[in-house]
Design an enzyme around this catalytic site. Structure first.
Site, mmCIF file in Angstrom:
data_model
loop_
_atom_site.group_PDB
_atom_site.id
_atom_site.type_symbol
_atom_site.label_atom_id
_atom_site.label_comp_id
_atom_site.label_asym_id
_atom_site.label_seq_id
_atom_site.Cartn_x
_atom_site.Cartn_y
_atom_site.Cartn_z
ATOM 1 N N ASP A 1 0.172 9.093 1.324
ATOM 2 C CA ASP A 1 0.695 10.467 1.264
ATOM 3 C C ASP A 1 2.089 10.563 0.635
ATOM 4 O OD1 ASP A 1 -1.489 10.556 2.915
ATOM 5 O OD2 ASP A 1 -0.510 11.627 4.538
ATOM 6 N N TRP B 1 0.849 -1.201 0.000
ATOM 7 C CA TRP B 1 0.000 0.000 0.000
ATOM 8 C C TRP B 1 0.879 1.244 0.000
ATOM 9 C CZ3 TRP B 1 -5.281 1.454 0.758
ATOM 10 C CH2 TRP B 1 -5.472 2.767 1.207
ATOM 11 N N ARG C 1 0.458 16.860 13.358
ATOM 12 C CA ARG C 1 1.192 16.018 12.404
ATOM 13 C C ARG C 1 1.509 16.751 11.098
ATOM 14 N NH1 ARG C 1 -3.992 13.802 12.910
ATOM 15 N NH2 ARG C 1 -5.332 13.959 11.072
ATOM 16 N N ASP C 2 2.296 16.057 10.270
ATOM 17 C CA ASP C 2 2.606 16.424 8.880
ATOM 18 C C ASP C 2 3.434 17.711 8.784
ATOM 19 O OD1 ASP C 2 0.848 14.312 8.498
ATOM 20 O OD2 ASP C 2 -0.850 15.609 8.021
#
Length: 504
Positions: free
Chosen positions: A85, A82, A211-212
């Site tokens: 992002d 899989w 996050r991110d």
């Protein structure tokens, strides 16, 4: 749940999706780091499933790798497992580096066991997948983030080190904290900073949704900036050493995976605006003083289109930094699951952003990168066609991966329908053009269509059936006076053409 141990010490832990009956597909685990050592693989499963595990220099199905029936041929997909992002794309020491959220152990993800996938390219269109850049550590799974070059050795990890900044997710506590890893061998291996995490803002914002991180150098202020999704929007932090971060401002309204960059207005490098966008294609145009973003536009979108589940096809996009020619090129997660494949999801074709003046004001436009020419072959061209004539030529191309360009002139209120396998995937209205006429480019690949109207005035993404009935691409016009002024059809080479079946 499986563990790999060496001399009794656990080296890895991961959940594997094992078949009890006949396997649908095979996944692989790269254990080359343990070469010459005795490892123990342990986990609870049936004996029949365990007996199928084998050790080899080649994965089962290697002969068909990159040639599978439903594998996109010019959109990046992982060998097995899989992907989601896009993380930290960067041009570094002569190569483009692409990272992404990877779950290598099956086609259904597990957010507690994500890796950073890693691939490199010399031309943005031919990619070679490498070993994962990051796997789990004591702080958890490495979630999304960004990359940069530490030119002045502000972090102390080496001048010009390639640095990754990412969120670590602890699957037990659900905490999300910001961490750093760095490479001093041109991106071959990455070392975690011993002082991680560099930022833990969970308590301050009253949420685990932190996050991110998007990190970049802000030259006017001589400091680093981190844009971080927190709770209900995007926060801005600053630092001089990449280790101590101060929260300066918060912008409500955008969700997850921020990207933040400047674009010249109408190509004028002396007149620039800042673009702030989140996980989807929603964005704002505005100004930035090094600590806070001031919007100068309403919320806008540069892409449209949903998948079979009603979710935006385009999500979690990131743009390349350190580009040698100053272009702003982005790649995005394409939320499409190819049918019956040993991998899931894809990455959309790289596009170049430009900021242009339109009738509605400033707008960001996305168009395929110029490097697409490396994949186009045997272009055929026609002029002055109606829809029937165009369909006759398109039918000869069948359902092959294609790049189709056309220029149309539509009568007032007419609509050009674009169909694949007999189903409408996009409707282009005469009002979409300045003077009822303009250009359209259609990229057709296994499972995905990307359509660019008038140099990105509309960017349409669509999930299409991988199994075509043979209809392929078709066009429809309502008004007989509307015309297809020109049509160009190019079959697309496979981006995997340079891969041999034995390359693992």
């Amino acid at each position: 749940m499986f563990q790999i141990r060496v001399n009794g010490l656990q080296k890895r832990e991961f959940p594997a999706q094992l078949a009890e009956l006949s396997p649908d597909y095979w996944i692989f685990i790269d254990v080359s780091e343990f070469k010459g050592q005795t490892i123990t693989l342990s986990g609870e499963s049936s004996q029949a499933a365990l007996d199928r595990i084998y050790q080899s220099d080649k994965i089962q199905g290697a002969d068909s790798l990159y040639k599978e029936r439903n594998r996109p041929q010019f959109h990046f997909t992982v060998k097995r497992g899989w992907s989601n992002d896009v993380n930290g794309p960067i041009f570094y020491k002569g190569r483009y580096h692409l990272f992404w959220q990877a779950f290598p152990f099956g086609v259904t993800w597990n957010t507690g066991f994500m890796y950073w996938g890693h691939a490199v390219s010399k031309d943005l269109v031919h990619w070679q997948e490498l070993a994962p850049a990051l796997m789990l550590d004591r702080l958890g799974s490495p979630w999304s983030g960004s990359s940069f070059v530490d030119r002045n050795n502000d972090g102390g990890w080496g001048k010009d080190a390639l640095v990754l900044v990412y969120t670590a997710f602890d699957r037990s506590s659900k905490k999300q904290v910001q961490c750093i890893a760095y490479s001093t061998d041109n991106g071959v291996t990455f070392t975690r900073y011993a002082g991680n995490p560099v930022l833990d803002s969970n308590a301050e914002v009253g949420s685990n949704d932190t996050r991110d991180p998007k990190v970049f150098w802000y030259e006017p202020g001589r400091h680093w900036v981190m844009v971080l999704f927190e709770k209900d929007g995007l926060s801005f932090y600053t630092s001089t050493d990449l280790k101590a971060w101060s929260r300066k401002s918060h912008f409500k309204g955008l969700y997850e995976c921020p990207d933040f960059f400047q674009l010249p207005v109408d190509g004028d490098i002396h007149h620039t605006k800042w673009i702030l966008h989140g996980g989807s294609s929603r964005y704002f145009i505005g100004s930035f003083d090094g600590e806070s973003f001031k919007p100068e536009s309403p919320e806008l979108r540069y892409a449209e289109g949903v998948n079979a589940h009603g979710d935006d096809v385009l999500y979690a996009a990131q743009s390349f930094v350190e580009m040698p020619d100053d272009r702003r090129v982005q790649m995005a997660w394409g939320r499409i699951k190819p049918d019956g494949m040993p991998f899931s999801q894809m990455i959309l074709f790289p596009t170049e952003f430009k900021l242009v003046t339109t009738r509605e004001g400033l707008r960001m436009r996305a168009t395929p990168v110029a490097e697409i020419e490396k994949l186009r072959q045997n272009p055929q061209k026609w002029s002055s066609l109606n829809a029937v004539g165009a369909d006759k030529e398109l039918s000869k191309a069948g359902s092959e991966p294609l790049d189709v360009k056309l220029h149309v002139t539509l009568e007032k209120d007419d609509i050009l329908s674009i169909l694949d396998d007999g189903k409408t995937i996009a409707s282009i209205h005469s009002a979409d053009f300045e003077n009822r006429g303009g250009s359209i480019e259609i990229l057709i690949d296994k499972g995905i269509a990307e359509i660019f109207v008038d140099d990105g005035a509309r960017y349409i993404t669509a999930e299409i059936p991988a199994h075509s009935s043979g209809h392929g691409l078709e066009l429809g016009l309502r008004d007989d006076a509307s015309m297809i002024d020109s049509l160009e059809i190019c079959k697309m080479k496979s981006m995997w053409a340079t891969h041999s079946s034995s390359r693992q």
